[in-house]
Design a protein around this motif. Structure first.
Motif, PDB file in Angstrom:
ATOM      1  N   GLN A  16      28.494 -69.297  22.030  1.00 25.20           N
ATOM      2  CA  GLN A  16      28.442 -69.245  20.570  1.00 25.20           C
ATOM      3  C   GLN A  16      27.249 -68.430  20.100  1.00 25.20           C
ATOM      4  O   GLN A  16      26.286 -68.216  20.836  1.00 25.20           O
ATOM      5  CB  GLN A  16      28.358 -70.659  19.995  1.00 25.20           C
ATOM      6  N   GLU A  17      27.328 -67.983  18.859  1.00 25.35           N
ATOM      7  CA  GLU A  17      26.194 -67.338  18.225  1.00 25.35           C
ATOM      8  C   GLU A  17      25.322 -68.425  17.599  1.00 25.35           C
ATOM      9  O   GLU A  17      25.831 -69.346  16.961  1.00 25.35           O
ATOM     10  CB  GLU A  17      26.655 -66.373  17.140  1.00 25.35           C
ATOM     11  N   VAL A  18      24.032 -68.312  17.778  1.00 27.58           N
ATOM     12  CA  VAL A  18      23.102 -69.296  17.231  1.00 27.58           C
ATOM     13  C   VAL A  18      22.209 -68.623  16.200  1.00 27.58           C
ATOM     14  O   VAL A  18      21.642 -67.557  16.459  1.00 27.58           O
ATOM     15  CB  VAL A  18      22.236 -69.915  18.339  1.00 27.58           C
ATOM     16  N   ASN A  19      22.094 -69.238  15.058  1.00 24.69           N
ATOM     17  CA  ASN A  19      21.209 -68.748  14.003  1.00 24.69           C
ATOM     18  C   ASN A  19      20.149 -69.802  13.709  1.00 24.69           C
ATOM     19  O   ASN A  19      20.476 -70.937  13.374  1.00 24.69           O
ATOM     20  CB  ASN A  19      22.006 -68.443  12.732  1.00 24.69           C
ATOM     21  N   ILE A  48      11.164 -60.780  19.060  1.00 31.91           N
ATOM     22  CA  ILE A  48      11.498 -59.791  18.049  1.00 31.91           C
ATOM     23  C   ILE A  48      10.520 -59.903  16.891  1.00 31.91           C
ATOM     24  O   ILE A  48       9.958 -60.985  16.650  1.00 31.91           O
ATOM     25  CB  ILE A  48      12.972 -59.968  17.580  1.00 31.91           C
ATOM     26  N   GLN A  49      10.325 -58.802  16.193  1.00 33.71           N
ATOM     27  CA  GLN A  49       9.430 -58.783  15.034  1.00 33.71           C
ATOM     28  C   GLN A  49      10.035 -57.912  13.948  1.00 33.71           C
ATOM     29  O   GLN A  49      10.668 -56.886  14.250  1.00 33.71           O
ATOM     30  CB  GLN A  49       8.061 -58.231  15.444  1.00 33.71           C
ATOM     31  N   GLY A  50       9.816 -58.311  12.693  1.00 36.44           N
ATOM     32  CA  GLY A  50      10.324 -57.502  11.593  1.00 36.44           C
ATOM     33  C   GLY A  50       9.498 -57.697  10.337  1.00 36.44           C
ATOM     34  O   GLY A  50       8.695 -58.636  10.239  1.00 36.44           O
ATOM     35  N   TYR A  51       9.715 -56.808   9.374  1.00 41.22           N
ATOM     36  CA  TYR A  51       9.036 -56.922   8.085  1.00 41.22           C
ATOM     37  C   TYR A  51      10.038 -57.188   6.973  1.00 41.22           C
ATOM     38  O   TYR A  51       9.841 -58.060   6.136  1.00 41.22           O
ATOM     39  CB  TYR A  51       8.238 -55.650   7.789  1.00 41.22           C
ATOM     40  N   LYS A  52      11.117 -56.419   6.978  1.00 41.87           N
ATOM     41  CA  LYS A  52      12.139 -56.582   5.948  1.00 41.87           C
ATOM     42  C   LYS A  52      13.479 -56.135   6.522  1.00 41.87           C
ATOM     43  O   LYS A  52      13.535 -55.429   7.520  1.00 41.87           O
ATOM     44  CB  LYS A  52      11.780 -55.730   4.729  1.00 41.87           C
ATOM     45  N   THR A  53      14.544 -56.550   5.911  1.00 47.30           N
ATOM     46  CA  THR A  53      15.940 -56.220   6.256  1.00 47.30           C
ATOM     47  C   THR A  53      16.294 -56.728   7.644  1.00 47.30           C
ATOM     48  O   THR A  53      16.058 -57.859   7.978  1.00 47.30           O
ATOM     49  CB  THR A  53      16.228 -54.714   6.093  1.00 47.30           C
ATOM     50  N   LYS A  54      16.884 -55.859   8.450  1.00 48.57           N
ATOM     51  CA  LYS A  54      17.417 -56.322   9.728  1.00 48.57           C
ATOM     52  C   LYS A  54      16.811 -55.526  10.876  1.00 48.57           C
ATOM     53  O   LYS A  54      16.673 -54.312  10.801  1.00 48.57           O
ATOM     54  CB  LYS A  54      18.936 -56.170   9.735  1.00 48.57           C
ATOM     55  N   VAL A  55      16.470 -56.256  11.932  1.00 43.88           N
ATOM     56  CA  VAL A  55      15.984 -55.637  13.158  1.00 43.88           C
ATOM     57  C   VAL A  55      16.837 -56.162  14.300  1.00 43.88           C
ATOM     58  O   VAL A  55      17.154 -57.345  14.347  1.00 43.88           O
ATOM     59  CB  VAL A  55      14.496 -55.993  13.411  1.00 43.88           C
ATOM     60  N   THR A  56      17.208 -55.289  15.199  1.00 44.03           N
ATOM     61  CA  THR A  56      18.017 -55.708  16.351  1.00 44.03           C
ATOM     62  C   THR A  56      17.437 -55.111  17.616  1.00 44.03           C
ATOM     63  O   THR A  56      17.024 -53.951  17.635  1.00 44.03           O
ATOM     64  CB  THR A  56      19.486 -55.251  16.180  1.00 44.03           C
ATOM     65  N   ASN A  57      17.363 -55.922  18.663  1.00 42.02           N
ATOM     66  CA  ASN A  57      17.012 -55.392  19.974  1.00 42.02           C
ATOM     67  C   ASN A  57      18.008 -55.938  20.992  1.00 42.02           C
ATOM     68  O   ASN A  57      19.041 -56.510  20.616  1.00 42.02           O
ATOM     69  CB  ASN A  57      15.552 -55.699  20.333  1.00 42.02           C
ATOM     70  N   GLU A  58      17.717 -55.771  22.259  1.00 41.60           N
ATOM     71  CA  GLU A  58      18.678 -56.150  23.289  1.00 41.60           C
ATOM     72  C   GLU A  58      18.831 -57.657  23.416  1.00 41.60           C
ATOM     73  O   GLU A  58      19.767 -58.136  24.064  1.00 41.60           O
ATOM     74  CB  GLU A  58      18.287 -55.536  24.631  1.00 41.60           C
ATOM     75  N   VAL A  59      17.938 -58.403  22.805  1.00 38.48           N
ATOM     76  CA  VAL A  59      17.944 -59.854  22.962  1.00 38.48           C
ATOM     77  C   VAL A  59      18.484 -60.567  21.737  1.00 38.48           C
ATOM     78  O   VAL A  59      19.219 -61.557  21.843  1.00 38.48           O
ATOM     79  CB  VAL A  59      16.514 -60.365  23.259  1.00 38.48           C
ATOM     80  N   THR A  72      15.983 -65.233   9.611  1.00 39.19           N
ATOM     81  CA  THR A  72      16.948 -65.868  10.502  1.00 39.19           C
ATOM     82  C   THR A  72      16.997 -65.118  11.816  1.00 39.19           C
ATOM     83  O   THR A  72      17.250 -63.907  11.843  1.00 39.19           O
ATOM     84  CB  THR A  72      18.348 -65.905   9.881  1.00 39.19           C
ATOM     85  N   LEU A  73      16.731 -65.847  12.882  1.00 39.17           N
ATOM     86  CA  LEU A  73      16.867 -65.303  14.230  1.00 39.17           C
ATOM     87  C   LEU A  73      18.293 -65.552  14.678  1.00 39.17           C
ATOM     88  O   LEU A  73      18.769 -66.687  14.621  1.00 39.17           O
ATOM     89  CB  LEU A  73      15.894 -65.994  15.183  1.00 39.17           C
ATOM     90  N   SER A  74      18.967 -64.519  15.134  1.00 43.77           N
ATOM     91  CA  SER A  74      20.342 -64.658  15.591  1.00 43.77           C
ATOM     92  C   SER A  74      20.423 -64.308  17.069  1.00 43.77           C
ATOM     93  O   SER A  74      20.023 -63.212  17.485  1.00 43.77           O
ATOM     94  CB  SER A  74      21.264 -63.734  14.782  1.00 43.77           C
ATOM     95  N   LEU A  75      20.918 -65.258  17.845  1.00 41.89           N
ATOM     96  CA  LEU A  75      21.102 -65.057  19.284  1.00 41.89           C
ATOM     97  C   LEU A  75      22.599 -64.978  19.546  1.00 41.89           C
ATOM     98  O   LEU A  75      23.326 -65.957  19.346  1.00 41.89           O
ATOM     99  CB  LEU A  75      20.493 -66.218  20.074  1.00 41.89           C
ATOM    100  N   PRO A  76      23.095 -63.829  19.993  1.00 40.91           N
ATOM    101  CA  PRO A  76      24.537 -63.701  20.194  1.00 40.91           C
ATOM    102  C   PRO A  76      24.977 -64.330  21.513  1.00 40.91           C
ATOM    103  O   PRO A  76      24.307 -64.200  22.528  1.00 40.91           O
ATOM    104  CB  PRO A  76      24.734 -62.181  20.240  1.00 40.91           C
ATOM    105  N   ARG A  77      26.069 -65.045  21.486  1.00 40.12           N
ATOM    106  CA  ARG A  77      26.704 -65.552  22.712  1.00 40.12           C
ATOM    107  C   ARG A  77      25.685 -66.181  23.671  1.00 40.12           C
ATOM    108  O   ARG A  77      25.408 -65.665  24.753  1.00 40.12           O
ATOM    109  CB  ARG A  77      27.460 -64.427  23.422  1.00 40.12           C
TER     110      ARG A  77
END
Lengths: 109, 116
Positions: A16-19, A48-59, A72-77
């Protein structure tokens, strides 16, 4: 330093995806939002680190709305190996980095 | 070395003795942090170094705790007259520390201190 509120624990099934949402109402203009992961008997590890909007990395992905009062941290699958404590931090440079109690994520087979 | 190194990895000491914990940060990292983590708890901030100076010592729990850093590298955390409540994992982290974007902290494996 931003005052951080995040859930103490969450459960999720594998695949599942976890938020995980973190509240930081008083985040300063210069502060970045950073998430760390900690496994038992290990030191925390940067995710992961961000300031605004959306950031995505391999994790993971990090979603930050325009008002920056939450993120919101989103962890896919997720897999069993994603069982860990996840910490949300808001901080700028040249200052201490303070961790809260984090969110304990338990992934269930 | 490639990462943050802490020594010893485990330390058992008798109540009342002094202990020294060592942290070797990543080369070139100007910021260094010490944390304490009790079993099942979150990380408790102890002290932060920027270079050799400590702008924030607010987390040191008592005057039995002190830390120093020399040459913008090695840091030692000293606990005098140890008490049983000092038993915890002591974690050290370092970061480039040159601005908000560079504050990713890299952690060592920690020193597990047990006071008996």
């Amino acid at each position: 330093l931003a005052k951080i509120t995040q859930p103490i624990s969450m459960d999720s099934y594998e695949g599942q995806e976890v938020n995980i949402t973190c509240s930081h109402n008083n985040i300063a203009t210069n502060d970045y939002i950073t998430w760390y992961q900690q496994f038992p008997s290990q030191g925390p590890r940067f995710i992961i680190q961000g300031y605004k909007t959306k950031v995505t990395n391999e994790v993971a992905s990090l979603f930050i709305p325009a008002d920056r009062k939450s993120s919101t941290l989103s962890l896919p699958r997720v897999s069993l190996s994603d069982t860990a404590v996840y910490y949300c931090l808001g901080h700028g440079g040249y200052q201490k980095v303070t961790f809260g109690i984090g969110t304990k994520l338990q992934v269930i087979p | 070395g490639a990462g943050v190194s802490q020594s010893p990895s485990n330390k058992v000491t008798e109540k009342g003795k002094d202990v020294e914990l060592r942290c070797d940060p990543i080369s070139g990292h100007t910021a260094l942090y010490w944390y304490r983590q009790r079993l099942g708890q979150g990380l408790e901030f102890l002290i932060y170094f920027q270079g050799n100076s400590a702008p924030d010592k607010s987390g040191l729990p008592s005057d039995r705790f002190s830390a120093e850093r020399t040459g913008e590298s090695v840091s030692t955390l000293t606990i005098q007259r140890t008490q049983q409540e000092d038993s915890a994992v002591y974690l050290c982290a370092s970061s480039l520390g040159s601005g908000p974007k560079n504050t990713e902290a890299f952690f060592g494996q920690g020193t597990r201190l047990t006071v008996v």
